[in-house]
Write an enzyme that holds these catalytic residues in place. Structure first.
Site, PDB file in Angstrom:
ATOM      1  N   HIS A 127     -21.672   0.622   4.030  1.00  0.00           N
ATOM      2  CA  HIS A 127     -20.888   1.736   3.523  1.00  0.00           C
ATOM      3  C   HIS A 127     -21.833   2.675   2.782  1.00  0.00           C
ATOM      4  O   HIS A 127     -22.847   2.256   2.238  1.00  0.00           O
ATOM      5  CB  HIS A 127     -19.827   1.172   2.566  1.00  0.00           C
ATOM      6  CG  HIS A 127     -18.800   2.145   2.094  1.00  0.00           C
ATOM      7  ND1 HIS A 127     -19.052   3.073   1.113  1.00  0.00           N
ATOM      8  CD2 HIS A 127     -17.494   2.317   2.456  1.00  0.00           C
ATOM      9  CE1 HIS A 127     -17.966   3.785   0.875  1.00  0.00           C
ATOM     10  NE2 HIS A 127     -17.000   3.347   1.680  1.00  0.00           N
ATOM     11  N   ASP A 205     -22.150  -6.540  -1.407  1.00  0.00           N
ATOM     12  CA  ASP A 205     -20.974  -5.669  -1.470  1.00  0.00           C
ATOM     13  C   ASP A 205     -19.787  -6.487  -0.971  1.00  0.00           C
ATOM     14  O   ASP A 205     -19.635  -6.731   0.219  1.00  0.00           O
ATOM     15  CB  ASP A 205     -21.205  -4.439  -0.598  1.00  0.00           C
ATOM     16  CG  ASP A 205     -19.970  -3.549  -0.475  1.00  0.00           C
ATOM     17  OD1 ASP A 205     -18.897  -3.917  -0.985  1.00  0.00           O
ATOM     18  OD2 ASP A 205     -20.081  -2.487   0.177  1.00  0.00           O
ATOM     19  N   GLN A 208     -14.721  -5.697   0.701  1.00  0.00           N
ATOM     20  CA  GLN A 208     -13.776  -6.077   1.751  1.00  0.00           C
ATOM     21  C   GLN A 208     -13.516  -7.577   1.804  1.00  0.00           C
ATOM     22  O   GLN A 208     -12.788  -8.038   2.689  1.00  0.00           O
ATOM     23  CB  GLN A 208     -14.293  -5.598   3.116  1.00  0.00           C
ATOM     24  CG  GLN A 208     -14.432  -4.099   3.246  1.00  0.00           C
ATOM     25  CD  GLN A 208     -13.100  -3.369   3.146  1.00  0.00           C
ATOM     26  OE1 GLN A 208     -12.036  -3.933   3.421  1.00  0.00           O
ATOM     27  NE2 GLN A 208     -13.145  -2.108   2.739  1.00  0.00           N
ATOM     28  N   LYS A 231      -8.740  -2.696  -3.853  1.00  0.00           N
ATOM     29  CA  LYS A 231      -8.769  -3.280  -2.516  1.00  0.00           C
ATOM     30  C   LYS A 231      -8.259  -4.722  -2.507  1.00  0.00           C
ATOM     31  O   LYS A 231      -8.294  -5.383  -1.468  1.00  0.00           O
ATOM     32  CB  LYS A 231     -10.180  -3.213  -1.938  1.00  0.00           C
ATOM     33  CG  LYS A 231     -10.678  -1.790  -1.682  1.00  0.00           C
ATOM     34  CD  LYS A 231     -12.046  -1.789  -1.043  1.00  0.00           C
ATOM     35  CE  LYS A 231     -12.643  -0.402  -0.944  1.00  0.00           C
ATOM     36  NZ  LYS A 231     -11.954   0.472   0.018  1.00  0.00           N
ATOM     37  N   CYS A 369     -17.029   6.175   6.031  1.00  0.00           N
ATOM     38  CA  CYS A 369     -18.207   6.135   5.155  1.00  0.00           C
ATOM     39  C   CYS A 369     -19.326   5.274   5.735  1.00  0.00           C
ATOM     40  O   CYS A 369     -20.067   4.602   5.001  1.00  0.00           O
ATOM     41  CB  CYS A 369     -17.836   5.654   3.751  1.00  0.00           C
ATOM     42  SG  CYS A 369     -16.874   6.853   2.814  1.00  0.00           S
TER      43      CYS A 369
END
Length: 414
Positions: A127, A205, A208, A231, A369
């Protein structure tokens, strides 16, 4: 986590999310934009209301009752976040505005640690929030940014040259757990172990993954990990940076102001201890309260069960959509995170999303993104359907039906 909990009734728990009980353009809402942001259960909404109605005050700065309550709630959320990802200590949890700020914090704080010719390593599937900060860091320091390649439409990392990249003056390796545009689930523990053998610091990261599956930072072996509340059924504007205590303690502050100081003179200052050193100014106290409620809600269902549910729906959607003539599906055909990205021949993703919206189906279209990745794959934009715990098989069927209708409407080969 509650691994022994019975499998939730996914359809029944939809009642916990009041926003889902509505029509859009005269059709029942099918919300499939969860990779962008998830909806909030009543428990989170109630926690936010309760805080503002009873406990609203600034933290750490007074001894009156409301401030004491607010401080207790704020620090309880920190301890809850540490337990949520199995950090060794609550002191390893820094509250931020979200994944983006968490990554920028590390990128800024790492500036004094890099020299010209050093290497920052990322991947081609990142991203922008896990790519642009490293570009800026490289520009500031004279370091080089190198990328682990993606193999193609199957969306997997080519790890054949990873050890060589790590050995060639790499200082930090940043990578996503689950790709937000491909659904690829990366082998985080393996990547961290290979980096550790080379003496390279890792940042994961987890935007998600944090709300979809169990996370154990000690088992993963990462040095930093970032995720966002919105999220994972929590509020917007709140996020978490996990960092190993020794690393956080060695880094300089990201922002300056109140709370992050120990002592201030006219000509110099000293810093507060970790994690407060990185939390300048009044924090999003209500956001941490809402995040705490969201973590309780998710663990009440069981994140292993949520992962199985989301991934099953994504795989089902992949199979249903594969039957649409001419469609191009990106990402792995097998095990994937809870999303599917696709393109219809000759039809822009924004047109597909607009068509679906008129049918009450909320999707996302664009580059998500990940412009460099999609440019490499020759897909300037895709349509993305992303799933969460309140989605159902019936909604997957509705998605497939709407995309077939869109293909016929736009004449894309059906």
């Amino acid at each position: 986590m509650n691994p022994s909990a019975p499998t939730p009734d996914w359809t029944a728990l939809r009642a916990d999310f009041p926003i889902l009980d509505q029509a859009v353009h005269g059709r029942p809402l099918v919300y499939l934009d969860n990779a962008a942001t998830t909806q909030k259960p009543r428990a989170v909404i109630a926690a936010l209301s309760r805080y503002y109605e009873r406990d609203n005050a600034n933290v750490h700065r007074a001894i009156h009752e409301l401030s004491s309550r607010a401080t207790a709630a704020y620090e309880a959320a920190r301890a809850r976040a540490a337990a949520f990802i199995h950090a060794a200590s609550a002191e390893e949890i820094v509250f931020t505005r979200g994944t983006t700020e968490s990554i920028n914090l590390v990128a800024y704080a790492f500036t004094p640690r890099l020299r010209p010719g050093d290497v920052i390593l990322a991947t081609e599937m990142e991203h922008h929030s896990n790519l642009v900060p490293w570009q800026l860091l490289a520009r500031r320091t004279g370091a080089q940014l190198r990328l682990v390649p993606v193999t193609g439409d199957d969306g997997r990392l080519d790890l054949s040259g990873l050890d060589g990249l790590l050995a060639d003056r790499a200082r930090l390796f940043a990578f996503t757990h689950i790709s937000n545009s491909l659904g690829t689930i990366n082998p985080v523990a393996e990547l961290c172990a290979r980096a550790r053998r080379a003496g390279v610091v890792t940042l994961v990261d987890a935007a998600q993954s944090a709300g979809h599956r169990p996370l154990d930072v000690q088992a993963l072996g990462c040095d930093f990990l970032a995720f966002s509340g919105h999220k994972m059924a929590g509020p917007t504007g709140i996020g978490v940076l996990y960092g190993r205590h020794a690393l956080l303690d060695a880094l300089d502050p990201f922002q300056a102001g109140g709370e992050m100081i120990a002592s201030v003179q006219f000509d110099a200052s000293t810093w507060n201890k970790v994690p407060h050193k990185f939390e300048a100014g009044t924090p999003d106290i209500a956001g941490t309260v809402g995040l705490h409620a969201a973590m309780d809600y998710l663990d009440g269902l069981g994140r292993a069960a949520i992962a199985a549910h989301d991934e099953r729906l994504a795989q089902l959607a992949y199979e249903r959509l594969r039957a649409v003539p001419g469609i191009r599906l990106l990402g792995p055909a097998g095990a994937r995170g809870g999303l599917v990205s696709f393109a219809l021949p000759g039809v822009h993703a924004h047109d597909v999303v607009t068509f679906a919206d008129q049918e009450g189906v909320a999707l996302r279209g664009g580059h998500h993104c990940t412009q460099p990745l999609l440019r490499k794959l020759g897909a300037p934009a895709t349509t993305r359907a992303s799933f969460y715990l309140y989605n159902t098989e019936a909604e997957v069927d509705r998605l497939a039906d709407v995309i077939r209708q869109a293909a016929r409407f736009f004449g894309s080969g059906v």
